[in-house]
Each structure stands twice: as structure tokens, then as C-alpha cells.
Design a protein around this motif. Structure first.
Motif, short mmCIF file in Angstrom:
data_model
loop_
_atom_site.label_atom_id
_atom_site.label_comp_id
_atom_site.label_asym_id
_atom_site.label_seq_id
_atom_site.Cartn_x
_atom_site.Cartn_y
_atom_site.Cartn_z
N LEU A 131 0.83 -1.22 0.00
CA LEU A 131 0.00 0.00 0.00
C LEU A 131 0.85 1.25 0.00
O LEU A 131 0.57 2.21 -0.74
CB LEU A 131 -0.93 0.01 1.22
N ASP A 132 1.89 1.27 0.82
CA ASP A 132 2.75 2.45 0.92
C ASP A 132 3.45 2.75 -0.40
O ASP A 132 3.45 3.90 -0.86
CB ASP A 132 3.78 2.21 2.03
N GLU A 133 4.01 1.73 -1.03
CA GLU A 133 4.71 1.95 -2.29
C GLU A 133 3.74 2.28 -3.43
O GLU A 133 4.06 3.06 -4.32
CB GLU A 133 5.60 0.77 -2.64
N ALA A 134 2.55 1.68 -3.40
CA ALA A 134 1.55 2.02 -4.43
C ALA A 134 1.08 3.46 -4.27
O ALA A 134 0.83 4.15 -5.26
CB ALA A 134 0.36 1.06 -4.34
N LEU A 135 0.99 3.93 -3.03
CA LEU A 135 0.61 5.32 -2.79
C LEU A 135 1.68 6.27 -3.34
O LEU A 135 1.35 7.28 -3.97
CB LEU A 135 0.39 5.56 -1.30
N SER A 136 2.94 5.94 -3.15
CA SER A 136 4.02 6.76 -3.71
C SER A 136 3.92 6.79 -5.23
O SER A 136 4.06 7.86 -5.85
CB SER A 136 5.39 6.20 -3.30
N MET A 137 3.68 5.63 -5.84
CA MET A 137 3.57 5.57 -7.29
C MET A 137 2.38 6.39 -7.77
O MET A 137 2.47 7.11 -8.76
CB MET A 137 3.43 4.11 -7.75
N GLU A 138 1.27 6.32 -7.05
CA GLU A 138 0.08 7.10 -7.43
C GLU A 138 0.35 8.60 -7.34
O GLU A 138 -0.06 9.36 -8.22
CB GLU A 138 -1.10 6.71 -6.55
N ALA A 139 1.04 9.03 -6.30
CA ALA A 139 1.34 10.45 -6.15
C ALA A 139 2.18 10.96 -7.32
O ALA A 139 1.91 12.03 -7.88
CB ALA A 139 2.06 10.70 -4.82
N VAL A 140 3.18 10.18 -7.71
CA VAL A 140 4.01 10.58 -8.86
C VAL A 140 3.18 10.58 -10.14
O VAL A 140 3.29 11.49 -10.96
CB VAL A 140 5.25 9.65 -8.98
#
Length: 192
Positions: free
Chosen positions: A23-32
Motif C-alpha cells: 500500500l505504501d509503495e503504491a501510494l508513492s507511485m500514485e502520487a508521482v
């Protein structure tokens, strides 16, 4: 928590922790991806990322449509950008399976887990319930690393658009090793 510590946890705790990392890494990817959408639309204001499509699927589909037409994205970079965007799409769908499906102990072995859907698309209504799929901590770790890698590749697309030369970012053209903490090592720095 480092990866060795995660691997030493009981299986149920590993699954819980690894879901959180996904979830944390997917959130970072979504923000970018949200800021990439802003740049592909011709904007530059970070606040505009709040006005991008709410659903990730719509967001990434629009990025894929915009990238080939974006004048800020050099023609040499466009195929690399589309590859990163398509990979983000694929990984987010896999992320959804870990987040929205149920995970349970395998009925035969406590060391194995299974993932099964809690809903099905309307087009599959009336079909038999699909069998559970085996899941491993290794698969979840691999997804985490893939999310980290793809987030850096999307950043590379942004940097290629923002830079004055519009050259392809090294994150799009050179191999690198994503690290568990979300950073990276260039291939020359990575341990053998």
C-alpha cells in the motif's frame, strides 16, 4: 523494518506487514502519476494534482493517452514513458488483488496462504466461484520492489519533461536496483 526482520516474522505477521508495504509503495507511485498527469496536460502547479481523476485506472489511462501527444515529452522518450505508464497500470491491478482480495491460511499448510476474490465482475455472474490462488511472502516482496522501481521510472518521465534538454532520464535508460527502503542503487553501486 528491514527485509531480514520481516522474513523472521510468523507468516500471518509477514502478510500483514507486506500488505502495508504494498500500500505504501503504491501510494508513492500514485502520487508521482498524479503529478505526471498534470505535466502531461501542460500544467506545472503541484496543487493541480488534486484535480486529476480520482480513480487510478482513469488516471493512468489518461496518462497513456496524453504521453504520445505531449510536446514536452521528446519523441525518443515517449516509448519509454509509455512503458513505465503501462507497467504502473499492471502493478496497480496486482496491488488491488492483494488489497481487495481476502488472504487466508491454506487449509492444508499453515506456511502457505491463499488469496481469493470477495467479488466478481458482472460479466462473470453465474460462473462457479474461482479457486483460491496460492500467495507467498516472496511474491509480495517482489511486488513491493516492482512498485519502487516503477515509481522511480515515472519520476524519470517527469524529469525528462522538466529538464531543459528533454533528454531521457537515466531512470528510463539505465538499470538500477530498487532498495527495500524505497531508494535505489545504480547498477554500478549494487552489491554483486
Amino acid at each position: 523494518m528491514d527485509l531480514e526482520t520481516v522474513n523472521a516474522l510468523p507468516m500471518a505477521d509477514q502478510m500483514t506487514f507486506l500488505r502495508g508495504r504494498i500500500l505504501d509503495e503504491a501510494l508513492s507511485m500514485e502520487a508521482v502519476a498524479r503529478y505526471l498527469h498534470v505535466r502531461l496536460m501542460g500544467g506545472s502547479d503541484l496543487d493541480s494534482a488534486l484535480d486529476t481523476p480520482q480513480q487510478f485506472q482513469s488516471l493512468i489511462d489518461e496518462c497513456a493517452e496524453l504521453a504520445p501527444r505531449c510536446e514536452r515529452l521528446h519523441k525518443r522518450v515517449q516509448p519509454l514513458a509509455l512503458d513505465a505508464i503501462n507497467e504502473a497500470d499492471r502493478l496497480y491491478k496486482l496491488r488491488n488483488r492483494f488489497v481487495h482480495d481476502a488472504l487466508r491460511n491454506n487449509l492444508v499448510s499453515e506456511q502457505r496462504w491463499e488469496r481469493f476474490r470477495l467479488s466478481r465482475p458482472k460479466r462473470e455472474a453465474g460462473r462457479p466461484m474461482p479457486d483460491p490462488e496460492p500467495v507467498s511472502a516472496e511474491e509480495m516482496v517482489a511486488l513491493t520492489f516492482d512498485l519502487i522501481r516503477t515509481t522511480w521510472r515515472l519520476r524519470g518521465v517527469l524529469w525528462s519533461m522538466i529538464g531543459s534538454s528533454q533528454e531521457a532520464s537515466p531512470f528510463l535508460t539505465h538499470p538500477f536496483a530498487p532498495q527495500w527502503d524505497g531508494t535505489f542503487l545504480s547498477l554500478g553501486d549494487a552489491p554483486a
